[in-house]
Design a protein around this motif. Structure first.
Motif, PDB file in Angstrom:
ATOM      1  N   ARG A 163     114.603  16.984  -6.061  1.00 30.75           N
ATOM      2  CA  ARG A 163     113.131  16.827  -5.955  1.00 30.75           C
ATOM      3  C   ARG A 163     112.480  18.159  -5.576  1.00 30.75           C
ATOM      4  N   TYR A 212     107.197  20.926 -11.722  1.00 33.18           N
ATOM      5  CA  TYR A 212     107.161  19.695 -12.512  1.00 33.18           C
ATOM      6  C   TYR A 212     106.198  18.729 -11.838  1.00 33.18           C
ATOM      7  N   ILE A 271     114.323  19.919 -16.149  1.00 31.98           N
ATOM      8  CA  ILE A 271     115.390  19.122 -15.524  1.00 31.98           C
ATOM      9  C   ILE A 271     116.717  19.865 -15.633  1.00 31.98           C
ATOM     10  N   LEU A 326     109.972  19.401 -20.254  1.00 28.45           N
ATOM     11  CA  LEU A 326     110.508  18.514 -19.216  1.00 28.45           C
ATOM     12  C   LEU A 326     112.034  18.580 -19.186  1.00 28.45           C
TER      13      LEU A 326
END
Lengths: 163, 196
Positions: free
Chosen positions: B188, B196, B137, B133
């Protein structure tokens, strides 16, 4: 219902409006699906960033900064330096003063009798009584100044910033 | 921290920068202690490169020392001024070089007290998930346009108001908010693309 400008939703999320304005925006969002959706997107995305933990840089960074700035750092002056000329002069003047005092006490001489005996001496005749009196006053003045100088120096350093 | 530093720790940023102007290194140290972590994390996410971020951190505080006479409290806070210097240095660095993506090892992430995160108590799958994760990011942020990234990072790591960011970046608040919308939308999209 007319949708709010997205800026208002952001202001609402970051609480960057007055209480009254925030209440108005809140009222609108509670009845507007589009704004609710946008607010959710902002919350989710900003929330993801919290997964990135805060990190610490190397502990040597500030030491490196100090090395770079070192030549310009102002160090506080020492209030007393045993090797400085002031204490040496002070001791010398103090000894002269003490010896003179002991001599005066032992010979039971007063300042007036000393002055009378001095008035016949060669240096009073050479420099004149005013000149000799001026030299004596000057010596006493220097002695007093030297005696209190370390105290003055210390006091002035106390008020200086710490470096 | 000695007694003088403990005492000076109560000083405001403005009082400390006044002492920095008198070339007081202890005042600079206290300012460094106050701001180096949020500033470093902002730069780290911006550049995604530890070495460069540490260099920028060092250069920024060195400039604070030598340019302290340029600080004017009427124009804004010390924090705003610090970030203005930092962003200019960071932007210049980014123009000079295109940094390649550098993986930030999760194992190396340390807590405030210098101990490692609670990895021992976690399941390997959980650690892997977190690592992935974080990695995702990081990659998404890496690909984001620097101007969009700037606003999001300043908002996230430093909880700055748009008014303060406007001062730092010398950009109107309206433009910054537009960048923020754009940044969120881009981020996004990137995260979706990175599955993701």
């Amino acid at each position: 219902m007319n949708c709010l400008n997205k800026n208002h939703v952001i202001d609402f999320y970051f609480l960057e409006k007055s209480e009254t304005e925030l209440a108005e925006i809140r009222n609108h969002i509670s009845s507007c699906e589009n704004c609710q959706e946008y607010l959710k997107e902002v919350k989710q995305t900003m929330g993801l960033l919290t997964k990135m933990e805060s990190e610490k840089p190397s502990e040597f960074i500030f030491e490196n900064i100090l090395k770079e700035i070192e030549p310009s750092v102002v160090k506080p002056a020492k209030p007393y330096n045993s090797l400085s000329v002031i204490p040496i002069l002070q001791i010398a003047f103090g000894q002269i003063f003490l010896i003179t005092l002991i001599y005066l006490v032992q010979t039971k001489l007063t300042i007036s009798t000393v002055w009378e005996s001095m008035s016949n001496s060669w240096f009073v005749q050479a420099f004149g009584s005013i000149g000799v009196a001026f030299a004596i006053v000057l010596c006493i003045g220097i002695f007093i100044a030297l005696s209190i100088s370390p105290v003055l120096l210390f006091e002035s350093n106390k008020n200086k910033s710490f470096s | 921290m000695d007694n003088v530093e403990k005492y000076m720790n109560k000083y405001s940023d403005e009082e400390l920068i006044a002492l920095v102007l008198e070339k007081n290194s202890k005042a600079l140290k206290i300012l460094y202690e106050r701001y180096h972590i949020p500033f470093y994390n902002f730069v780290l996410r911006y550049t995604n490169n530890r070495e460069v971020s540490e260099d920028i951190l060092q250069e920024t505080f060195t400039r604070v020392w030598f340019a302290s006479h340029l600080f004017n409290s009427d124009k804004g806070s010390f924090k705003t001024w610090l970030f203005t210097i930092g962003i200019n240095i960071t932007r210049n660095e980014m123009i000079k070089k295109r940094y390649t993506y550098q993986y930030i090892d999760f194992e190396e992430v340390l807590n405030e007290d210098g101990t490692s995160q609670q990895l021992d108590n976690e399941e390997p799958e959980s650690i892997l998930e977190k690592t992935e994760l974080k990695d995702t990011i990081s990659q998404a942020l890496e690909k984001l346009n620097p101007y969009l990234k700037e606003v999001i990072l300043l908002k996230h790591y430093n909880q700055m108001k748009f008014r303060e960011i406007a001062e730092i970046t010398n950009t109107p608040e309206g433009t910054l908010k537009a960048r923020f919308h754009h940044g969120i939308a881009e981020l996004r999209k990137l995260l979706q693309r990175l599955e993701y």
